[in-house]
Structures are given as structure tokens and as C-alpha cells.
Design a protein around this motif. Structure first.
Motif, PDB file in Angstrom:
ATOM      1  N   GLU A  38      92.550  13.932  -1.815  1.00 58.95           N
ATOM      2  CA  GLU A  38      93.069  12.890  -2.696  1.00 58.95           C
ATOM      3  C   GLU A  38      93.997  11.999  -1.889  1.00 58.95           C
ATOM      4  OE1 GLU A  38      92.273  12.119  -5.682  1.00 58.95           O
ATOM      5  OE2 GLU A  38      91.267  13.904  -6.472  1.00 58.95           O
ATOM      6  N   HIS A  39      94.084  10.719  -2.287  1.00 59.44           N
ATOM      7  CA  HIS A  39      94.943   9.756  -1.601  1.00 59.44           C
ATOM      8  C   HIS A  39      95.725   8.971  -2.642  1.00 59.44           C
ATOM      9  CE1 HIS A  39      92.732  10.322   2.259  1.00 59.44           C
ATOM     10  NE2 HIS A  39      91.722  10.567   1.429  1.00 59.44           N
ATOM     11  N   ALA A  82      93.686  16.966 -12.669  1.00 56.97           N
ATOM     12  CA  ALA A  82      92.679  17.517 -13.591  1.00 56.97           C
ATOM     13  C   ALA A  82      91.324  17.648 -12.902  1.00 56.97           C
ATOM     14  CB  ALA A  82      92.566  16.649 -14.828  1.00 56.97           C
ATOM     15  N   ASP A  83      91.047  16.780 -11.930  1.00 54.42           N
ATOM     16  CA  ASP A  83      89.785  16.871 -11.189  1.00 54.42           C
ATOM     17  C   ASP A  83      89.720  18.116 -10.313  1.00 54.42           C
ATOM     18  OD1 ASP A  83      88.814  14.524 -12.284  1.00 54.42           O
ATOM     19  OD2 ASP A  83      89.603  13.272 -10.666  1.00 54.42           O
ATOM     20  N   HIS A  84      90.860  18.795 -10.170  1.00 57.10           N
ATOM     21  CA  HIS A  84      90.918  20.006  -9.350  1.00 57.10           C
ATOM     22  C   HIS A  84      91.341  21.204 -10.205  1.00 57.10           C
ATOM     23  CE1 HIS A  84      90.410  17.450  -5.832  1.00 57.10           C
ATOM     24  NE2 HIS A  84      91.263  16.632  -6.406  1.00 57.10           N
ATOM     25  N   PRO A 134     106.151  22.860 -12.597  1.00 51.01           N
ATOM     26  CA  PRO A 134     105.142  23.590 -11.829  1.00 51.01           C
ATOM     27  C   PRO A 134     103.756  23.018 -12.086  1.00 51.01           C
ATOM     28  CG  PRO A 134     105.656  24.785 -13.822  1.00 51.01           C
ATOM     29  CD  PRO A 134     106.591  23.601 -13.787  1.00 51.01           C
ATOM     30  N   LEU A 135     102.835  23.338 -11.198  1.00 51.04           N
ATOM     31  CA  LEU A 135     101.422  23.081 -11.438  1.00 51.04           C
ATOM     32  C   LEU A 135     100.754  24.385 -11.853  1.00 51.04           C
ATOM     33  CD1 LEU A 135     100.582  20.744  -8.426  1.00 51.04           C
ATOM     34  CD2 LEU A 135     100.201  20.166 -10.831  1.00 51.04           C
ATOM     35  N   LEU A 136      99.874  24.299 -12.827  1.00 52.88           N
ATOM     36  CA  LEU A 136      99.071  25.436 -13.241  1.00 52.88           C
ATOM     37  C   LEU A 136      97.631  25.136 -12.865  1.00 52.88           C
ATOM     38  CD1 LEU A 136     100.533  26.121 -16.806  1.00 52.88           C
ATOM     39  CD2 LEU A 136     101.379  26.904 -14.581  1.00 52.88           C
ATOM     40  N   ARG A 137      97.023  26.053 -12.096  1.00 51.61           N
ATOM     41  CA  ARG A 137      95.644  25.831 -11.675  1.00 51.61           C
ATOM     42  C   ARG A 137      94.752  26.952 -12.197  1.00 51.61           C
ATOM     43  NH1 ARG A 137      92.878  24.720  -5.706  1.00 51.61           N
ATOM     44  NH2 ARG A 137      91.088  23.639  -6.565  1.00 51.61           N
ATOM     45  N   LYS A 208      89.504  16.827 -19.578  1.00 47.27           N
ATOM     46  CA  LYS A 208      89.594  18.049 -18.780  1.00 47.27           C
ATOM     47  C   LYS A 208      90.934  18.752 -19.022  1.00 47.27           C
ATOM     48  CE  LYS A 208      86.649  16.303 -15.035  1.00 47.27           C
ATOM     49  NZ  LYS A 208      86.628  15.846 -13.625  1.00 47.27           N
ATOM     50  N   THR A 209      92.011  17.963 -19.127  1.00 46.41           N
ATOM     51  CA  THR A 209      93.336  18.528 -19.362  1.00 46.41           C
ATOM     52  C   THR A 209      93.400  19.236 -20.707  1.00 46.41           C
ATOM     53  OG1 THR A 209      94.422  16.879 -17.962  1.00 46.41           O
ATOM     54  CG2 THR A 209      95.784  17.960 -19.629  1.00 46.41           C
TER      55      THR A 209
END
Length: 248
Positions: A38-39, A82-84, A134-137, A208-209
Motif C-alpha cells: 500500500e502507498h 479493510a482490503d487486508h 489498535p488494529l484487529l486483523r 468489508k469492515t
């Protein structure tokens, strides 16, 4: 201009920013050897867009442009996560014995205070993953787990580090005269989780989210807790969420 690569929730991201201090802010997550997928580029217009909602007109310069750039960067990154299979969540996350526990609530309710009480109760057994964003994956690590990851956006006390752990449960806090905990159904927890999740603007990413939030509500234990700012409250939430009865 500063250009660097950082890795968040195992996603390498190339960031182009205006201020050296923004790169320093993200230093623990910088990974120059990684190939970005990603950029993101933060412009002066992005910084200006952050200023209006964060300051009243009488205090237009209350926040520095360099600080506002850190907010613009997290917003830009959150838009693409969301793409990941990842979302940015508003909460305080602690790792204990290899599991992550999330405390969430509207700002000012006391989630950071409750996390501090856990650290007082558990000592070195408890480690802060992140105290704010935080990020949740999803679908990383062991099959079917939801992992909580530290990010540079770790609250005003800058508590957190670049670690991650599978989420054991979520506790939605509210202040109360006595300590109580109630397990919520998926239907009850869904709107509460939605309130605390960053929601992208793009329709596809938003869809997606929402699917990930629904999965959280369905798969994770979510508790509502009325709490006092005491160690007794920390002991109740720890024993209830972890199953460890040593503080009973």
C-alpha cells in the motif's frame, strides 16, 4: 518530504509525509526491508482537513501541523486496511499469557484507567499492546483467530508496543457505583462494536469492515461492565474474561 515504509498488522505500507517528526512517531514500526503493498501520501490539504474537526474556531492553532499529520496518516492507512482483512478499533488492549483483552468505551469513560488497574493487578504478567487505536486483523496466525496489533497511535500516554496476540474477549465499560459484568449476545454487542470501529468512506471497504464487525460480534465473547476505578474491578474483569480464578 519524508518517505519510509512501515509494517502494521503485517501489512507493509509506504508513507510519504511532510514532517520528520511523523516518521519518528512511527519509528518502532519502520521496516525499510519490506516491499510495500500500500502507498499513502499526506498532503498539506490532508493536514488542513484534520484541523477543523479537532479544534474550535477560537483555537485554530491549538494543535500543531505535525501532530495533525499523524492523525491524517492513521486515517489514510485505516481507509485501506479493510482490503487486508483488518480494521482500526478504538480501545485499550492488554496481552496476558499470550492472549489479548480489549477494553472499549467512549473517550473519557475510563478504559485507560481500567487497563492501568490490570497492570497494577498483574504486574509484569500484563503487557500493553495499545492504549487507543489498535488494529484487529482477521484470519491471521492460527486458523479462525482475530489478532490485535499495536500501532503508533497509542494514546496520550503513548502506551503500547509493536506486538500482537489473539483476542480472547472484549469488555465494553461504563462507570457505575458497583462492579458488574454481563455477557452480551451478538445482537447486543454489534452496535457497540460498530461505534468503536473506524469506518472507511469507500463502499467496498465499508462493506468489508461491516462484515468483520459482524464476525467479531459472532465469534468473540463481549461483556458489558459497570465498573469503579478500583483493583476490585480489575480483578472481576480479569477473572471473568480469562477464566483464571486466582484473584477470587
Amino acid at each position: 518530504m519524508q518517505r519510509f515504509t512501515l509494517t502494521l498488522a503485517e501489512v507493509p505500507i509506504s508513507a510519504t509525509v511532510q514532517f520528520p517528526s511523523t516518521r519518528e512517531y512511527c519509528a518502532e514500526w519502520e521496516t525499510p526491508e519490506a516491499t510495500p503493498v500500500e502507498h499513502v501520501t499526506i498532503s498539506e490539504q490532508d493536514i488542513a482537513a484534520e484541523r477543523e474537526p479537532h479544534t474550535p474556531p477560537s483555537q485554530a492553532e491549538a494543535f500543531s501541523s505535525s501532530y495533525l499529520e499523524t492523525l491524517a496518516l492513521y486515517r489514510a492507512i485505516a481507509q485501506c486496511m479493510a482490503d487486508h482483512d483488518a480494521i482500526l478499533f478504538h480501545g485499550s488492549v492488554i496481552e496476558v499469557d499470550g492472549k489479548a483483552y480489549i477494553f472499549t468505551a467512549p473517550s473519557g469513560t475510563g478504559k485507560s484507567t481500567h487497563a492501568r488497574l490490570w497492570r497494577e493487578l498483574l504486574g509484569s504478567q500484563a503487557r500493553m499492546i495499545n492504549d487507543d487505536k489498535p488494529l484487529l486483523r482477521f484470519n491471521t496466525g492460527a486458523a479462525g483467530t482475530i489478532q490485535a496489533y499495536g500501532t503508533p497511535w497509542r494514546g496520550k500516554h503513548m502506551l503500547g508496543t509493536n506486538i500482537h496476540a489473539p483476542v480472547k474477549g472484549i469488555c465494553v465499560l461504563h462507570q457505575a457505583p458497583k462492579n458488574t459484568m454481563t455477557r452480551l449476545s451478538s445482537a447486543q454487542s454489534l452496535p457497540l462494536l460498530l461505534q468503536q470501529t473506524f469506518r472507511p468512506k469507500e463502499a467496498d471497504s465499508l462493506e468489508k469492515t461491516l462484515a468483520m464487525i459482524m464476525r467479531m460480534a459472532a465469534e468473540l465473547p463481549v461483556w458489558s461492565m459497570g465498573c469503579t476505578p478500583t483493583l476490585d474491578a480489575a480483578a472481576l474483569s480479569y477473572t471473568t474474561m480469562s477464566g483464571d480464578r486466582s484473584f477470587v
